[in-house]
Scaffold this active site. Structure first.
Site, PDB file in Angstrom:
ATOM      1  N   SER A 127    -113.844  34.087  -1.532  1.00 24.21           N
ATOM      2  CA  SER A 127    -114.200  35.131  -2.503  1.00 24.21           C
ATOM      3  C   SER A 127    -114.290  34.610  -3.930  1.00 24.21           C
ATOM      4  O   SER A 127    -113.536  33.723  -4.336  1.00 24.21           O
ATOM      5  CB  SER A 127    -113.121  36.217  -2.438  1.00 24.21           C
ATOM      6  OG  SER A 127    -113.177  37.041  -3.580  1.00 24.21           O
ATOM      7  N   GLU A 129    -113.066  36.093  -6.238  1.00 25.28           N
ATOM      8  CA  GLU A 129    -111.766  36.368  -6.857  1.00 25.28           C
ATOM      9  C   GLU A 129    -110.961  35.080  -7.037  1.00 25.28           C
ATOM     10  O   GLU A 129    -110.024  35.033  -7.834  1.00 25.28           O
ATOM     11  CB  GLU A 129    -110.965  37.359  -6.008  1.00 25.28           C
ATOM     12  CG  GLU A 129    -111.379  38.802  -6.191  1.00 25.28           C
ATOM     13  CD  GLU A 129    -111.056  39.349  -7.582  1.00 25.28           C
ATOM     14  OE1 GLU A 129    -109.884  39.362  -7.960  1.00 25.28           O
ATOM     15  OE2 GLU A 129    -111.994  39.762  -8.279  1.00 25.28           O
ATOM     16  N   TYR A 151    -104.059  38.638  -3.890  1.00 27.88           N
ATOM     17  CA  TYR A 151    -105.248  38.504  -3.026  1.00 27.88           C
ATOM     18  C   TYR A 151    -105.988  37.203  -3.350  1.00 27.88           C
ATOM     19  O   TYR A 151    -106.318  36.416  -2.456  1.00 27.88           O
ATOM     20  CB  TYR A 151    -106.177  39.711  -3.221  1.00 27.88           C
ATOM     21  CG  TYR A 151    -107.541  39.544  -2.589  1.00 27.88           C
ATOM     22  CD1 TYR A 151    -107.742  39.803  -1.238  1.00 27.88           C
ATOM     23  CD2 TYR A 151    -108.635  39.117  -3.350  1.00 27.88           C
ATOM     24  CE1 TYR A 151    -109.003  39.642  -0.657  1.00 27.88           C
ATOM     25  CE2 TYR A 151    -109.890  38.960  -2.780  1.00 27.88           C
ATOM     26  CZ  TYR A 151    -110.074  39.218  -1.436  1.00 27.88           C
ATOM     27  OH  TYR A 151    -111.315  39.049  -0.867  1.00 27.88           O
ATOM     28  N   THR A 192    -117.293  50.753  -6.583  1.00 25.65           N
ATOM     29  CA  THR A 192    -118.695  51.194  -6.474  1.00 25.65           C
ATOM     30  C   THR A 192    -118.819  52.441  -5.599  1.00 25.65           C
ATOM     31  O   THR A 192    -119.443  53.421  -5.975  1.00 25.65           O
ATOM     32  CB  THR A 192    -119.571  50.078  -5.865  1.00 25.65           C
ATOM     33  OG1 THR A 192    -118.996  49.700  -4.609  1.00 25.65           O
ATOM     34  CG2 THR A 192    -119.659  48.876  -6.786  1.00 25.65           C
ATOM     35  N   LYS A 194    -116.379  54.447  -4.708  1.00 27.30           N
ATOM     36  CA  LYS A 194    -115.617  55.535  -5.332  1.00 27.30           C
ATOM     37  C   LYS A 194    -116.520  56.272  -6.331  1.00 27.30           C
ATOM     38  O   LYS A 194    -116.549  57.495  -6.372  1.00 27.30           O
ATOM     39  CB  LYS A 194    -114.382  54.954  -6.044  1.00 27.30           C
ATOM     40  CG  LYS A 194    -113.508  55.984  -6.721  1.00 27.30           C
ATOM     41  CD  LYS A 194    -112.275  55.318  -7.340  1.00 27.30           C
ATOM     42  CE  LYS A 194    -111.445  56.300  -8.156  1.00 27.30           C
ATOM     43  NZ  LYS A 194    -110.270  55.663  -8.766  1.00 27.30           N
TER      44      LYS A 194
END
Ligand code: NDP
Ligand code: GDR
Length: 327
Positions: A127, A129, A151, A192, A194
């Site tokens: 990812s 992230e 994460y 997105t 949400k």
């Protein structure tokens, strides 16, 4: 035809990848956890060609048994605790599933093994992230990692151990460093979906407001259907390698909100949005934008859905779903 084992079959990417591999004629097995998984029915209804095998990334023997039964040509490890906000509250669980879970999956493949001529290929869902507090912009395969959440830290371990198993044991193991990708199948906890779900409900008079956290963070958002193609392409190469998959464009959460309201023909969006600090994270990733040159040149990958199309598509879908509930 080849056989694939997909972990994370109930998730957004698992379902898109299952569709893609099915269109290519694969035999597909999906690893599912839990004794009565509520998403089993959805997978059976929408992807009836997927055969479910039981297993949990926290349980090595279940993975050995799944790999041994399925004898896959390709394993796509998509399962994870994938919600960054949750990882701050359940850090140990995240490390165990999202981090050590990768090691267990690799061990299962190493122990069961494929044949010399026909090795089991492995894809790891890494990812953006991992880049966290970014060291350079745009981010490439060579950008150093600086994760900002449990994460992100777990994903760095998953990435590194994938590279290590490739180098130590000669496994055909690839890591796809994918930037955010969204769709109408995105979980409602992610920003997105949400937003698009709330916009649809506000439009239909079912909800008054949309409560959010940090509107300033910027993400490189693509469409999930495009991104699973890159996963498959990586495993079709002569040599295993790691690839960044991204659009090269970045937009703030605020811009996503504006576009989503505009797609539902609501102009005065600020009236409906309230900020609540409970949605802020202890440490934030402020800016992500990827450089997918390697994936584009080596794999021949390219994204098809643009950012405006993505937002419109998600809003349209949520309007249809929420309207159907009314009738
Ligand atoms: P989702 O959150 O939609 O899906 C996660 C999947 O993991 C679910 O099927 C879930 O099953 C499964 N899972 C969770 N814990 C376990 C466990 N202990 N054992 C077995 N399965 C488990 O994620 P996405 O589809 O969006 O993402 C797929 C992968 O790609 C993830 O690893 C994610 O971290 C990574 N990723 C995603 C990006 C994105 O923008 N979507 C970008 C970069 C990487 P259940 O439903 O039963 O809980
Ligand atoms: P992200 O996705 O953390 O990038 O991880 P998410 O949609 O959760 O957050 C994106 C940005 O929006 C900000 N934000 C909010 N986020 C959520 N969820 N809810 C809110 O109310 C809200 N308000 C503002 C966040 O602070 C953040 O800056 C996703 C996941 O799919 C990971 O698994 C994947 O690895 C990365 O994308 C790439």
């Amino acid at each position: 035809m080849p056989t694939a084992l997909i972990t994370g079959i109930t998730g957004q990417d698992g379902r898109f990848l299952a569709d893609l591999l099915h269109s290519k004629g694969y035999t597909i097995y999906g690893l599912m956890k839990g004794q009565n998984n509520p998403k089993l029915e959805l997978v059976q209804r929408e992807h009836p060609y997927v055969e479910i095998v039981e297993g949990d990334l926290c349980d090595l023997s279940s993975l050995i048994s799944a790999v041994s039964r399925v004898q896959p040509d390709e394993v796509y490890n998509l399962a994870a605790i994938s919600f960054v906000a949750m990882s701050f509250n359940q850090a140990e669980l995240t490390a165990n599933v999202t981090g050590t879970g990768v090691l267990r999956m690799l061990e299962a493949i190493r122990i069961v093994g494929g044949s010399q001529d026909n090795p089991m290929k492995f894809y790891q869902a890494s990812s953006s992230e991992m880049f966290g507090k970014v060291r350079e912009t745009p981010q490439t395969e060579a950008t150093p990692f600086y994760p900002r959440s449990p994460y992100g830290c777990a994903k760095v371990f998953g990435h590194d151990i994938t590279v290590n198993y490739r180098e130590s044991y000669g496994l055909f193991a690839c890591s796809g460093i994918l930037f955010n990708h969204e769709s109408e199948r995105r979980g409602l906890e992610f920003v997105t979906r949400k937003i698009t779900n709330a916009v649809a409900r506000i439009k239909l008079g079912l909800q008054d407001e949309l409560v959010l956290g940090n509107l300033d963070s910027k993400r490189d958002w693509g469409y999930a259907g495009d991104y699973v193609k890159a996963m498959w392409m990586m495993l079709q190469q002569p040599e295993p390698d790691d690839y960044v998959v991204a659009t090269g464009e970045t937009y703030s959460v605020r811009e996503f909100v504006e576009r989503a309201f505009a797609a539902a023909e609501i102009d005065d969006w600020e009236r409906y949005v309230r900020l609540d600090p409970k949605f802020l994270r202890p440490a934030e990733v402020d800016l992500l934008v990827g450089d997918a040159t390697k994936a584009e040149t080596v794999l021949g990958w390219k994204r098809e859905v643009s950012f405006p199309e993505l937002v419109e598509r998600m809003v349209r879908h949520d309007l249809a779903v929420e309207s159907a509930k009314l009738s």
